[in-house]
Design an enzyme around this catalytic site. Structure first.
Site, PDB file in Angstrom:
ATOM      1  N   SER C 143      39.737  29.878  44.056  1.00  0.00           N
ATOM      2  CA  SER C 143      38.523  29.831  44.853  1.00  0.00           C
ATOM      3  C   SER C 143      37.318  29.637  43.949  1.00  0.00           C
ATOM      4  O   SER C 143      37.332  30.024  42.775  1.00  0.00           O
ATOM      5  CB  SER C 143      38.361  31.147  45.612  1.00  0.00           C
ATOM      6  N   TYR C 156      38.161  40.323  44.485  1.00  0.00           N
ATOM      7  CA  TYR C 156      38.649  38.991  44.856  1.00  0.00           C
ATOM      8  C   TYR C 156      38.306  37.976  43.769  1.00  0.00           C
ATOM      9  O   TYR C 156      39.161  37.223  43.301  1.00  0.00           O
ATOM     10  CB  TYR C 156      38.023  38.571  46.192  1.00  0.00           C
TER      11      TYR C 156
END
Lengths: 72, 250, 251
Positions: C143, C156
């Site tokens: 990501s 994350y």
């Protein structure tokens, strides 16, 4: 958990000085009650009370009592 | 003369201060007036570092940061004795060289806990209300491995990249509390760890071919850390500062 | 007309195939004539996908891809069934937002487990001798959070940065076997928005965040295209990179 204990938990989680909040405190008047605080509240409700708090429900909170009622 | 970088009466916590970059940082900061709190596993080595410090008011604590569960109570004890924190330098870093075929979940998790998990847990604990002074600056030590990769250092590189990435998030999240976070990204540095590595590779280090300023000294990294800790860098947050003798630019 | 991204005779394992992005990848791979094995921990969704295609070029298997005790045995079983693979796509893992004060070890462990440990373990097992063909390609979905920080995305972001770093380590190490390893730094994908409900509802910097993605929200099949590109022989000298596919988010 008593309401006093819940209030202490909220104060501790949101890093608000102990004894600041009462059931009748208007959330709009609490400087620390920002978007990070709301996110913190979501996790606390999930972990401590096993309740999923949605954005919609959070937006409807007006006073501290509303949060306590949700915690159950 | 004006001192651009001074830590007079500032309390600085350094983990992994018993050798290498951590030790060099401790010595430098003590010369710049800081009151240090050193945290590491090996008491003998910690005492050795304590003896090399200038000034007084320093403390040391023995603690194995692989034990994540009790960091919170340790930090409480440290702050009770040493005072509120003005700076934190995380020099803990376990190296591991393992080919992917041997990199089992247990290995990678252990390394992640000590190199990344302990850093986040310490930051979490010291940034609680009442545990730090305004202007707190935090510096993590990463590695060029995080950015460039290397054979058989997969887990080590991943743990350091995790630190750099978390620092970018935390710098945003903690900015309202007037807390800054940055990392330094060293390349090959002349430390006991490096000597071991060189020994293992038969005295050959190909990394130095690209590190065109040659082998770095621990104090070179310490100087960069001191800058990022000091108010001289108060407009710098969320960055990864290469201290790499040119490696990442070659 | 030639098809430069032809994947005929390539056997591709898609881990996390039941997600929307996973299904889009499977769809694209089948379109390029690959043989696809879907893997995930929820069987029902895989059955649904398989039923849509009803092809002899599509198989699926189910075990808990996030349980490190099961992976070695599970991958071995897949190799017994299908022989060596030519490609691995890891689009499993999870998201999640938490402020620092609630980012405790257990939360970090869960995130690292799903986004990093299981990928490394699957890669470790599938690159054993005889299990993966020389010239094969591994693609992990990462990501843009890996390189751009966001409040409350500490765990994350760190897990995705760790994933990218592990990709670089594996790429250097597996180059001997001519196995390539890359990741894709994806921006906001339409399917994320349904999952990331907290972020969505709380509007935690949401609007400014979307505005940063100047080409708009990404469709899963666009991510799938980049996956296929990295799996194909078009990229046989690309390894160790994290390709930005973020609609300009990081500009």
């Amino acid at each position: 958990m008593t309401n006093q204990e819940k209030i202490a938990l909220i104060e501790d989680s949101l890093e608000i000085d102990g004894g600041t909040l009462t059931e009748n405190t208007q959330l709009s008047e609490v400087a620390e009650y920002d978007s990070m605080a709301k996110l913190t509240l979501i996790v606390v409700c999930d972990e401590e009370f096993n309740k999923k708090l949605t954005g919609e429900q959070i937006r409807n909170f007006v006073t501290v009592k509303d949060i306590l009622d949700f915690m159950g | 003369m004006k001192h651009l970088i001074s830590f007079e009466d500032k309390v600085i916590l350094i983990t992994g201060a018993s050798a290498g970059i951590g030790q060099a940082t401790a010595i430098l900061l003590s010369n710049l007036g800081a009151k240090l709190i050193l945290l590491a596993t090996n008491e003998e080595k910690l005492i050795n570092t304590m003896e090399l410090l200038s000034g007084g008011g320093h403390h040391y604590f023995c603690y194995n940061l692989a034990n994540l569960e009790n960091i919170e109570s340790k930090i409480k004890e440290i702050i009770n004795i040493g005072g509120k924190i003005d700076g934190f330098v995380n020099c803990v870093g376990v190296r591991s060289r393992r080919p992917i075929s041997l990199l089992t979940p247990k290995e990678i998790r252990n390394l992640m806990d000590i190199n990344f998990g302990s850093f986040i847990e310490i930051v979490r604990c010291i940034t609680k209300k009442g545990n730090f002074n305004s202007g707190l600056s935090i510096v993590g030590v990463s590695s060029i491995a995080a950015q460039a990769g290397g054979v058989s250092v997969t887990a080590y590189a991943a743990s350091k990249a995790a630190v750099e990435s978390a620092v970018r998030c935390l710098s945003k999240e903690l900015a309202p509390k007037n807390i800054r976070l940055n990392t330094v990204v060293p390349a090959q540095i002349n430390t006991p760890e490096y000597a071991n590595l060189l020994n293992m590779n038969g005295g050959v280090d190909n990394v130095l071919n690209r590190q065109y300023l040659g082998l770095g000294e621990a104090v070179d990294v310490a100087n960069a850390i001191a800058f990022l800790l000091s108010p001289a860098s108060k407009f710098i947050t969320g960055i990864s500062l290469p201290v790499d003798g040119g490696y990442l630019s070659s | 007309m030639i098809n430069t991204m032809d994947l005929t005779n390539k056997k591709i394992l898609v881990v996390g195939a039941s997600s929307e992005t996973g299904e889009a990848i499977v769809n694209q791979l089948l379109g390029l004539s690959a043989f696809v094995v879907m893997l995930d921990h929820v069987e029902e969704k895989l059955v649904n996908i398989a039923n849509k295609y009803n092809l002899n070029k599509l198989a699926f298997n189910c075990f808990n891809i996030y349980n490190n005790q099961e992976i070695e045995k599970g991958i071995k079983h897949l190799n017994t069934l299908y022989g060596p693979f030519d490609g691995l796509v890891f689009c499993g893992g999870k998201g999640g937002v938490r402020p620092l004060q609630l980012t405790k070890n257990s939360f970090i462990h869960d995130m690292m487990n799903d986004n990093l440990y299981s990928f490394v373990e699957i890669a470790r097992c599938i690159t054993k001798k005889g299990c993966f063909n020389n010239g094969g390609s591994i693609v992990a979905i990462s990501s843009v959070s890996s390189i751009k920080g966001l409040k409350s995305k500490i765990a994350y972001s760190a897990s995705k940065a760790a994933l990218d770093a592990s990709v670089r380590g594996m790429a250097s190490e597996l180059s001997d076997k001519k196995i390539r390893v890359n990741s894709i730094l994806k921006g906001w994908v339409t399917s994320d928005m349904k999952l990331d409900f907290i972020q969505d509802n709380m509007e935690l910097s949401k609007n400014e965040d979307f505005a940063k993605q100047i080409l708009g929200v990404i469709e899963p099949n666009e991510i799938a295209n980049t996956v296929c590109f990295l799996l194909s022989d078009l990229t046989k000298t690309i390894t160790g990179t994290a390709i930005l596919h973020d609609g300009g988010y990081s500009l």
